[in-house]
Write an enzyme that holds these catalytic residues in place. Structure first.
Site, mmCIF file in Angstrom:
data_model
loop_
_atom_site.group_PDB
_atom_site.id
_atom_site.type_symbol
_atom_site.label_atom_id
_atom_site.label_comp_id
_atom_site.label_asym_id
_atom_site.label_seq_id
_atom_site.Cartn_x
_atom_site.Cartn_y
_atom_site.Cartn_z
ATOM 1 N N SER A 30 -6.528 -14.365 39.857
ATOM 2 C CA SER A 30 -7.517 -13.345 39.475
ATOM 3 C C SER A 30 -7.064 -11.938 39.808
ATOM 4 O O SER A 30 -6.791 -11.618 40.970
ATOM 5 C CB SER A 30 -8.834 -13.565 40.229
ATOM 6 O OG SER A 30 -9.396 -14.792 39.888
ATOM 7 N N HIS A 61 -8.249 -12.673 33.847
ATOM 8 C CA HIS A 61 -7.248 -13.689 33.498
ATOM 9 C C HIS A 61 -6.789 -13.483 32.063
ATOM 10 O O HIS A 61 -7.524 -13.741 31.122
ATOM 11 C CB HIS A 61 -7.825 -15.091 33.663
ATOM 12 C CG HIS A 61 -8.021 -15.485 35.087
ATOM 13 N ND1 HIS A 61 -7.133 -16.267 35.769
ATOM 14 C CD2 HIS A 61 -8.979 -15.157 35.965
ATOM 15 C CE1 HIS A 61 -7.543 -16.424 37.010
ATOM 16 N NE2 HIS A 61 -8.672 -15.756 37.156
ATOM 17 N N HIS A 83 -10.257 -22.571 35.451
ATOM 18 C CA HIS A 83 -10.912 -23.184 36.611
ATOM 19 C C HIS A 83 -11.893 -24.231 36.131
ATOM 20 O O HIS A 83 -12.399 -24.165 35.011
ATOM 21 C CB HIS A 83 -11.686 -22.124 37.400
ATOM 22 C CG HIS A 83 -10.880 -20.927 37.773
ATOM 23 N ND1 HIS A 83 -10.599 -19.924 36.880
ATOM 24 C CD2 HIS A 83 -10.296 -20.575 38.945
ATOM 25 C CE1 HIS A 83 -9.854 -18.997 37.484
ATOM 26 N NE2 HIS A 83 -9.659 -19.364 38.737
ATOM 27 N N TYR A 85 -14.894 -24.471 37.114
ATOM 28 C CA TYR A 85 -16.231 -23.874 36.924
ATOM 29 C C TYR A 85 -16.441 -23.344 35.513
ATOM 30 O O TYR A 85 -17.576 -23.101 35.110
ATOM 31 C CB TYR A 85 -16.521 -22.792 37.979
ATOM 32 C CG TYR A 85 -15.631 -21.577 37.951
ATOM 33 C CD1 TYR A 85 -15.717 -20.635 36.917
ATOM 34 C CD2 TYR A 85 -14.711 -21.350 38.959
ATOM 35 C CE1 TYR A 85 -14.901 -19.522 36.892
ATOM 36 C CE2 TYR A 85 -13.896 -20.236 38.945
ATOM 37 C CZ TYR A 85 -13.984 -19.328 37.914
ATOM 38 O OH TYR A 85 -13.177 -18.228 37.894
ATOM 39 N N GLU A 86 -15.354 -23.183 34.766
ATOM 40 C CA GLU A 86 -15.502 -22.757 33.370
ATOM 41 C C GLU A 86 -15.881 -23.933 32.469
ATOM 42 O O GLU A 86 -16.119 -23.746 31.275
ATOM 43 C CB GLU A 86 -14.188 -22.139 32.871
ATOM 44 C CG GLU A 86 -13.816 -20.858 33.595
ATOM 45 C CD GLU A 86 -12.401 -20.412 33.266
ATOM 46 O OE1 GLU A 86 -12.182 -19.909 32.160
ATOM 47 O OE2 GLU A 86 -11.509 -20.567 34.122
ATOM 48 N N ALA A 113 -6.678 -15.406 44.578
ATOM 49 C CA ALA A 113 -7.562 -14.542 45.352
ATOM 50 C C ALA A 113 -8.420 -15.472 46.200
ATOM 51 O O ALA A 113 -8.801 -16.556 45.749
ATOM 52 C CB ALA A 113 -8.435 -13.727 44.411
ATOM 53 N N MET A 211 -11.353 -21.062 44.644
ATOM 54 C CA MET A 211 -11.818 -21.979 43.591
ATOM 55 C C MET A 211 -10.694 -22.464 42.687
ATOM 56 O O MET A 211 -10.949 -22.913 41.575
ATOM 57 C CB MET A 211 -12.882 -21.265 42.736
ATOM 58 C CG MET A 211 -14.054 -20.717 43.539
ATOM 59 S SD MET A 211 -15.124 -19.689 42.512
ATOM 60 C CE MET A 211 -16.184 -18.936 43.776
ATOM 61 N N SER A 212 -9.459 -22.375 43.175
ATOM 62 C CA SER A 212 -8.335 -22.732 42.287
ATOM 63 C C SER A 212 -7.210 -23.372 43.079
ATOM 64 O O SER A 212 -7.412 -23.865 44.181
ATOM 65 C CB SER A 212 -7.831 -21.466 41.593
ATOM 66 O OG SER A 212 -7.204 -20.604 42.519
ATOM 67 N N ASN A 235 -11.736 -10.511 50.052
ATOM 68 C CA ASN A 235 -13.020 -10.207 50.726
ATOM 69 C C ASN A 235 -13.143 -11.107 51.946
ATOM 70 O O ASN A 235 -12.542 -12.184 51.988
ATOM 71 C CB ASN A 235 -14.195 -10.481 49.763
ATOM 72 C CG ASN A 235 -14.169 -11.904 49.225
ATOM 73 O OD1 ASN A 235 -13.433 -12.212 48.284
ATOM 74 N ND2 ASN A 235 -14.946 -12.775 49.841
ATOM 75 N N HIS A 247 -17.573 -10.593 42.239
ATOM 76 C CA HIS A 247 -16.300 -10.728 41.531
ATOM 77 C C HIS A 247 -15.648 -9.357 41.363
ATOM 78 O O HIS A 247 -14.418 -9.252 41.328
ATOM 79 C CB HIS A 247 -16.533 -11.407 40.176
ATOM 80 C CG HIS A 247 -15.258 -11.800 39.472
ATOM 81 N ND1 HIS A 247 -14.279 -12.567 40.069
ATOM 82 C CD2 HIS A 247 -14.793 -11.533 38.224
ATOM 83 C CE1 HIS A 247 -13.278 -12.744 39.217
ATOM 84 N NE2 HIS A 247 -13.562 -12.128 38.091
HETATM 85 N N1 HPA Z 1 -14.997 -17.564 47.936
HETATM 86 C C1 HPA Z 1 -14.462 -18.330 46.984
HETATM 87 N N2 HPA Z 1 -13.538 -17.904 46.151
HETATM 88 C C2 HPA Z 1 -13.109 -16.636 46.279
HETATM 89 C C3 HPA Z 1 -13.620 -15.772 47.248
HETATM 90 C C4 HPA Z 1 -14.618 -16.266 48.128
HETATM 91 O O1 HPA Z 1 -15.125 -15.580 49.023
HETATM 92 N N3 HPA Z 1 -12.985 -14.583 47.097
HETATM 93 C C5 HPA Z 1 -12.110 -14.733 46.069
HETATM 94 N N4 HPA Z 1 -12.187 -15.975 45.570
#
Ligand code: HPA
Length: 273
Positions: A30, A61, A83, A85-86, A113, A211-212, A235, A247
């Site tokens: 990402s 992406h 992902h 989730y898509e 990320a 998530m990946s 973050n 995001h």
């Molecule tokens: N959680 C899950 N996936 C992420 C995060 C997060 O805090 N930051 C970037 N991808």
């Protein structure tokens, strides 16, 4: 059609576009896609042009396969990933990595990320993934085993190659780039985690959450491809900073660290050949 048949078709299309046979593959996460600008003599193939290739919908992406040279070595780069989730199955999320494997890739560098669980990480910290915890409740290898790709029960004791990690640490030190180490936990998303979940994951041994990556690393290990994972902490994980997660913040931090990550990758890739 099975994924094997689709992969064969995809391979034919990519080879017809002049793809050579790179040994090193790269997956850009990402907001980290701009690295393809550093690839010379690039052949760019949009995922939409490749039969069977799942098309990313998440912002940040791009969705193209870029083949070419970095520092004198041939690479194949997936700029943009899909992902679960898509709405994709775990198997679909590894289509690109399997295609790289069939193109001849034996080393795979994955970027992503993540949220930082270890309170020692600053926003923008780059972290070498030492190991992972699959908390997605699924696995890309579920279903009949593709024997031509690898064994039914692949070993995962060194999912992230110790040798590649050693090289990455050395290259980062020489380049003056701070590179921490940590265990990455993968969740399905797309909702971010709750503070209680983050406390639980910390107790379970996770330093990073995202998530990946994990399905791709499983599929790569299945094909006996050595993996190196570099995570960008975009973050602090939920509940650790007092801030809400978004995001936008993930993409913004991605942009902030882009040049640092690009410099690291550019120095690293020739050492992996
Ligand atoms: N959680 C899950 N996936 C992420 C995060 C997060 O805090 N930051 C970037 N991808």
């Amino acid at each position: 059609m099975t994924q094997w048949d689709l992969l064969q078709e995809a391979l034919r299309v990519v080879e017809a576009r002049g793809a050579r046979h790179p040994r090193i593959g790269i997956v850009l996460g990402s907001g980290l896609g701009a690295f393809t600008g550093r690839i010379r003599n690039a052949i760019r193939i949009r995922y939409t042009e490749i039969p069977g290739f799942p098309i990313p919908s998440a912002e940040g992406h791009a969705g193209e396969l870029v083949l070419g040279e970095v520092g004198g070595v041939e690479v194949a780069c997936l700029a943009g990933r899909v992902h679960q989730y898509e709405g994709f199955s775990a198997e679909e999320t590894v289509f690109g990595v399997r295609l790289l494997g069939l193109l001849g890739v034996t080393t795979l560098v994955l970027t992503n990320a993540s949220g930082g669980i270890d309170p020692g990480y600053e926003r923008g910290q780059l972290v070498l993934i030492t190991d992972h915890i699959n908390f997605q409740g699924t696995n890309p290898l579920i279903g009949p085993n593709l024997d031509r790709l690898g064994p039914r029960f692949p070993d995962m004791t060194e999912a992230y190659s110790a040798l590649l990690r050693r090289i990455a640490k050395e290259v980062a030190a020489n380049a003056g780039v701070s590179l921490a180490e940590g265990v990455y936990m993968a969740l399905l998303g797309p909702s971010f985690e709750t503070p209680a979940e983050i406390r639980a994951f910390r107790a379970l041994g996770a330093d990073l959450v995202g998530m990946s990556t994990v399905p791709e690393v499983i599929a790569a290990n299945h094909m006996r491809i050595a993996c190196l994972g570099i995570s960008c902490v975009t973050n602090a994980a939920a509940g650790l900073s007092g801030e809400k997660l978004s995001h936008e913040e993930v993409l913004e931090t991605g942009r902030m660290v882009q040049s640092k990550l690009e410099a690291l990758l550019e120095a690293l890739l020739p050492r992996l050949a």
